[in-house]
Write an enzyme that holds these catalytic residues in place. Structure first.
Site, PDB file in Angstrom:
ATOM      1  N   HIS A  69      32.012  15.011  18.233  1.00 40.99           N
ATOM      2  CA  HIS A  69      33.254  14.769  17.520  1.00 40.99           C
ATOM      3  C   HIS A  69      34.470  15.145  18.370  1.00 40.99           C
ATOM      4  O   HIS A  69      35.492  14.453  18.367  1.00 40.99           O
ATOM      5  CB  HIS A  69      33.230  15.548  16.198  1.00 40.99           C
ATOM      6  CG  HIS A  69      34.518  15.495  15.446  1.00 40.99           C
ATOM      7  ND1 HIS A  69      35.415  16.538  15.430  1.00 40.99           N
ATOM      8  CD2 HIS A  69      35.074  14.509  14.694  1.00 40.99           C
ATOM      9  CE1 HIS A  69      36.454  16.198  14.696  1.00 40.99           C
ATOM     10  NE2 HIS A  69      36.277  14.979  14.236  1.00 40.99           N
ATOM     11  N   GLU A  72      35.145  12.470  20.748  1.00 42.88           N
ATOM     12  CA  GLU A  72      35.780  11.338  20.074  1.00 42.88           C
ATOM     13  C   GLU A  72      37.301  11.517  20.097  1.00 42.88           C
ATOM     14  O   GLU A  72      38.049  10.600  20.410  1.00 42.88           O
ATOM     15  CB  GLU A  72      35.273  11.244  18.625  1.00 42.88           C
ATOM     16  CG  GLU A  72      35.976  10.195  17.794  1.00 42.88           C
ATOM     17  CD  GLU A  72      36.195  10.637  16.353  1.00 42.88           C
ATOM     18  OE1 GLU A  72      35.226  11.049  15.697  1.00 42.88           O
ATOM     19  OE2 GLU A  72      37.355  10.589  15.901  1.00 42.88           O
ATOM     20  N   HIS A  73      37.764  12.724  19.769  1.00 45.39           N
ATOM     21  CA  HIS A  73      39.210  12.976  19.800  1.00 45.39           C
ATOM     22  C   HIS A  73      39.756  12.846  21.222  1.00 45.39           C
ATOM     23  O   HIS A  73      40.799  12.258  21.445  1.00 45.39           O
ATOM     24  CB  HIS A  73      39.499  14.393  19.289  1.00 45.39           C
ATOM     25  CG  HIS A  73      39.603  14.475  17.799  1.00 45.39           C
ATOM     26  ND1 HIS A  73      40.729  14.949  17.168  1.00 45.39           N
ATOM     27  CD2 HIS A  73      38.733  14.161  16.823  1.00 45.39           C
ATOM     28  CE1 HIS A  73      40.535  14.917  15.858  1.00 45.39           C
ATOM     29  NE2 HIS A  73      39.333  14.454  15.618  1.00 45.39           N
ATOM     30  N   GLU A 144      41.225  19.914  10.778  1.00 50.43           N
ATOM     31  CA  GLU A 144      40.325  18.903  10.207  1.00 50.43           C
ATOM     32  C   GLU A 144      39.133  19.604   9.540  1.00 50.43           C
ATOM     33  O   GLU A 144      38.716  19.242   8.444  1.00 50.43           O
ATOM     34  CB  GLU A 144      39.859  17.941  11.308  1.00 50.43           C
ATOM     35  CG  GLU A 144      39.139  16.710  10.761  1.00 50.43           C
ATOM     36  CD  GLU A 144      38.726  15.725  11.853  1.00 50.43           C
ATOM     37  OE1 GLU A 144      38.998  15.977  13.056  1.00 50.43           O
ATOM     38  OE2 GLU A 144      38.116  14.697  11.497  1.00 50.43           O
TER      39      GLU A 144
END
Lengths: 425, 424
Positions: A69, A72-73, A144
């Site tokens: 993840h 991904e950022h 998040e």
């Protein structure tokens, strides 16, 4: 490049399936009468892939949770600016997501498809991480994670996975934890990137107003030559049976939320198309909104229209998961086990099975309505190197005997757990 | 690009909207019932679409109805209620596969239309009243729906801000009514509401995905013709006024992340022509990743994961919301106002305006590719000039920097809402 056109005349759809020399799987569904297009560039790399090695590594490496993840950022940033700025110049909508077993970068657009595809393929193939940019992202992802900490639907699912699984990394939150992401640095990001972002481990799916031949040509042009990487993933041996049979957490909710899971033994990494279709039909016929079970629970006020089920599976894990809201989740759970017991004894109603078959078949065709959901179908198929029409065909052939056979080994009360989020007031 | 849209008068205060398209596998029939939003009737009106889509005389319970929908190849039935400015909109919607996909020759579309008509006009009433058991069950589900709004804190915070900000306007009424109002509803109330809504609502029936709509409209126009229609006068759009000093509202709950929402009045409402500059200003402020809030509040200062602006064209409100650490509350508040100030002063690049135009134009072109987007596009403009996505694209292209700055200068901060952690 090898490619083939696969057509389904009954629903009037076809797609092109190709394998690029680099090993990239490419699926394209042309919809020339649409204005827009939707493309996803993905890797078979998600939150569960925390222990792996390449052909060149001597040993398996174990990395902190949340890297897929985090990557991904971070991939949106390159040395010469970020991908969002590049997309801003074309007007495309761009995004990305990470799930348990995949990470996908996507855009949708009505204009300048080729430019957008170029941006997508370029930034995903151009990692650029520095100490500063990694630190900046820790703050954003921290928020998040906090947001998900407050989400009862998210918590009730992960608490269930924690009950069902002793060892498998599927039980860990996709974004990791504030503690685990603090351990992430640029070297770890590069290592994971160079392992999993190899075309041989990736797929490209496109649906919409595009010409397939042109997309393949562009892939040839834009795929950077890299040596194929051979990836071995390993997961700790997952024992049969659940780790815990229930879990409760208190959060700011009005009514209890619940998930109920029935864990399955996994003989192969992924269940077959037939097994998936049989499972979906069984869930729909036994627990769908027209089933006697649903009527009983609904009339008793024990479930509402939030109640639903899914077949949840990935590399080395599979479970039937139900979710809903109820003032008394225990009673729903008991009734569900009773219903399964009854079905095992008395069989399954043919009329209900036929209704389930028509419903799921129809809903599958409806997914070809938009470029987004069509592309989603392609991704699911490309991920497993399957045919997106395979499920449609399978629905036609499943019999009551198949469902009964399935119930003998799946949906067993001894492999199940109940997770609840209760009001904290 | 667009096949031509048709508007047919079906009766007094009643129209049919034909949105043909050969792209889709489905046809979608959407009945919208528009009413003035009023405290006395909001809760009973809101319950009605849910009560009606539960059963009809032919399929007298939820289970039988769902079985029927499944047999119609998974047709989807949906009820909803929403606020369109100071108006209330009740929706009943059915979508089914086109007939060619039925392997047994079922006329899916005709059956779907007939089913929707039955649900609206032929509920299983006895002596003119809804069955007590069904009513109690729907009331309970509605209470759960209202209380369930607490679950998603982002949505909850936005709803709370709206209630506080528009406390003296119909728009401030909660979408489903209050728990107390719902609990108090009787079988008589609901029978009355059903008849009143059929009599007084402005009715729009949209059919998305079929060229030939006459056969679909007919059962509805015939059924409505049996009713003595007296359509209610729709309230005019009113934008409200901000107080001299912004109101500050603070609440606490067992949460880990704080939610900050800023509510502004823009003074612009209604027709696309009147709101286009505000809409673009909102997009530049907190729309895509090129927006000022994304760039400065999220990327430069790492204060949040999301910081977004939402513009409501029927009420002229602009909301900006963000999820933050409680200790960063003042920082985030200042940072957001700073971005609004930049818009007011015109302290933004020409590029930003250009990016926003490209993004909005691209999205508008895509409207024709989804039945729900297409239906929503036209339903949303029922009381305004019918602007097609193409015309909208031209409007976007015409917006100037000056217009955006003027729109930003009309922003008036009205209310600030903060949802924080319970104190130890």
């Amino acid at each position: 490049m090898q490619n083939q056109i696969i057509e389904n005349k009954a629903i009037g759809e076809k797609y092109v399936k190709a394998r690029h020399e680099s090993g990239l799987d490419i699926y394209i569904c042309e919809k020339r009468d649409y204005a827009s297009s939707y493309a996803l560039f993905g890797t078979r790399y998600g939150s569960i892939d925390v222990c792996f090695k390449t052909g060149e590594d001597a040993d398996f490496v174990h990395v902190p949770a949340g890297i897929a993840h985090f990557l991904e950022h971070k991939l949106f940033e390159s040395e010469d600016g970020d991908a969002f700025t590049r997309y801003a110049k074309t007007g495309a909508y761009a995004n990305a997501y990470t799930s348990f077993d995949r990470t996908c970068y996507l855009f949708s657009c009505s204009d300048q498809f080729e430019e957008n595809l170029g941006i997508l393929m370029d930034f995903v193939q151009s990692p650029y991480f520095t100490k500063e940019t990694v630190e900046k992202e820790q703050g954003i992802i921290g928020q998040e994670i906090r947001m998900y900490d407050d989400s009862p639907t998210w918590r009730v699912l992960f608490n269930l996975l924690g009950c069902l699984y002793h060892e498998h990394s599927v039980k860990v939150d996709i974004a990791g934890t504030v503690e685990s992401i603090a351990k992430i640095d640029k070297d770890l990001l590069y290592r994971c990137y160079h392992t999993f972002y190899n075309p041989a481990n990736m797929f490209l799916c496109v649906a919409g107003n595009v010409e397939a031949a042109r997309v393949l040509e562009l892939c040839d042009k834009w795929l950077k030559p890299v040596k194929p990487v051979e990836i071995s993933r390993t997961f700790p041996k997952e024992p049969r049976g659940v780790a815990q049979s229930r879990c409760e957490q208190k959060l700011a909710v009005a009514m209890p939320l619940f998930t109920i899971g029935y864990k399955e033994a996994c003989e192969s990494a992924y269940p077959s198309v037939k097994r998936r279709v049989v499972t979906e039909l069984a869930l729909e016929a036994l627990f769908g909104n027209f089933s006697p079970f649903y009527k009983e629970m609904f009339d008793a006020g024990l479930i509402n229209d939030q109640f639903g089920s899914e077949y949840f599976f990935g590399n080395g894990y599979a479970a039937c998961i139900f979710e809903g809201e109820s003032r008394d989740p225990d009673r729903v759970y008991e009734a569900m086990n009773r219903e399964l017991e009854r079905a095992r004894k008395n069989g399954i109603d043919e009329g209900l099975l036929e209704a389930a078959r028509r419903k799921l078949y129809g809903r599958q065709i409806m997914k070809f309505n938009t470029v987004e959901s069509t592309a989603g179908l392609l991704v699911n198929a490309a991920f497993l190197r399957e045919d997106p029409f395979a499920g449609l065909e399978a629905y036609r052939h499943v019999t009551a005997a198949d469902v009964m056979d399935h119930l003998r080994s799946a949906l067993r009360p001894e492999d199940s757990a109940l997770s609840m989020v209760l009001p904290n007031g | 690009m667009s096949e031509s849209i048709t508007v047919t008068r079906l009766g007094d205060g009643m129209q049919g909207f034909g949105i043909p398209s050969s792209r889709f596998k489905t046809t979608r029939i959407h009945i919208s019932l528009f009413l003035p939003l009023q405290k006395a009737t909001a809760a009973q009106n809101a319950l009605l679409p849910f009560l009606l889509t539960r059963a009809c005389r032919r399929y007298p319970d939820y289970s039988a109805l769902n079985r029927r929908l499944a047999e119609l190849y998974g047709a989807t039935l949906y009820a909803d209620v929403d606020k369109m400015g100071d108006r209330q909109v009740l929706s009943l919607l059915i979508a089914g596969l086109n007939d060619s996909f039925a392997s047994d020759g079922t006329q899916i579309l005709t059956e779907c239309a007939a089913l929707l008509r039955d649900l609206l006009f032929d509920p299983p009433v006895e002596n003119g009243l809804f069955c007590e058991k069904d009513l109690e069950s729907e009331k309970e589900r509605m209470v759960q729906r209202i209380e369930g709004e607490l679950n998603e804190k982002r949505v909850y915070a936005i709803n709370r801000l709206t209630e506080e900000m528009c406390a003296d306007e119909p728009f401030g009424l909660p979408r489903y009514g209050t728990v107390e109002e719902v609990r108090a509803l009787t079988a008589q109330d609901m029978a009355g509401a059903w008849k009143r809504v059929l009599r007084e609502a402005f009715v729009n029936i949209s059919v998305t995905g079929q060229k030939d709509t006459s056969g679909i409209f007919r059962p509805f126009s015939e059924a409505f013709a049996q009713i003595q229609r007296a359509p209610a006068k729709m309230p005019a759009l009113l934008g409200g006024k901000a107080p001299k000093e912004p109101r500050m509202v603070e609440e606490t709950m067992g949460v880990t992340q704080g939610k900050l929402v800023l509510g502004f009045r823009t003074g612009a409402m209604g027709n696309d022509r009147a709101v286009i500059a505000v809409r673009m200003m909102a997009d530049m402020l907190g729309g895509g990743p090129y927006s000022l809030c994304f760039e400065n509040v999220r990327e430069k200062r790492s204060l949040c994961y999301y910081c977004a602006a939402h513009f409501n064209r029927h009420k002229g409100l602009l909301l900006i919301d963000s999820g933050i650490e409680e200790e960063n509350r003042q920082k985030a508040y200042d940072a957001i106002l700073e971005q609004a100030e930049s818009m007011r002063k015109g302290a933004f690049s020409e590029e930003l305006l250009h990016y926003s135009k490209l993004s909005m134009m691209d999205a508008a072109k895509g409207v024709y590719d989804s039945p729900s987007a297409l239906d929503q596009w036209f339903t949303d403009r029922i009381f305004n000039e019918t602007v097609t996505p193409e015309e909208y694209g031209r409007l976007i292209a015409s917006v100037t920097k000056d217009q955006v700055v003027t729109a930003a200068n009309a922003l008036q901060l009205d209310t600030v809402y903060f949802l924080g952690k319970n104190k130890e």
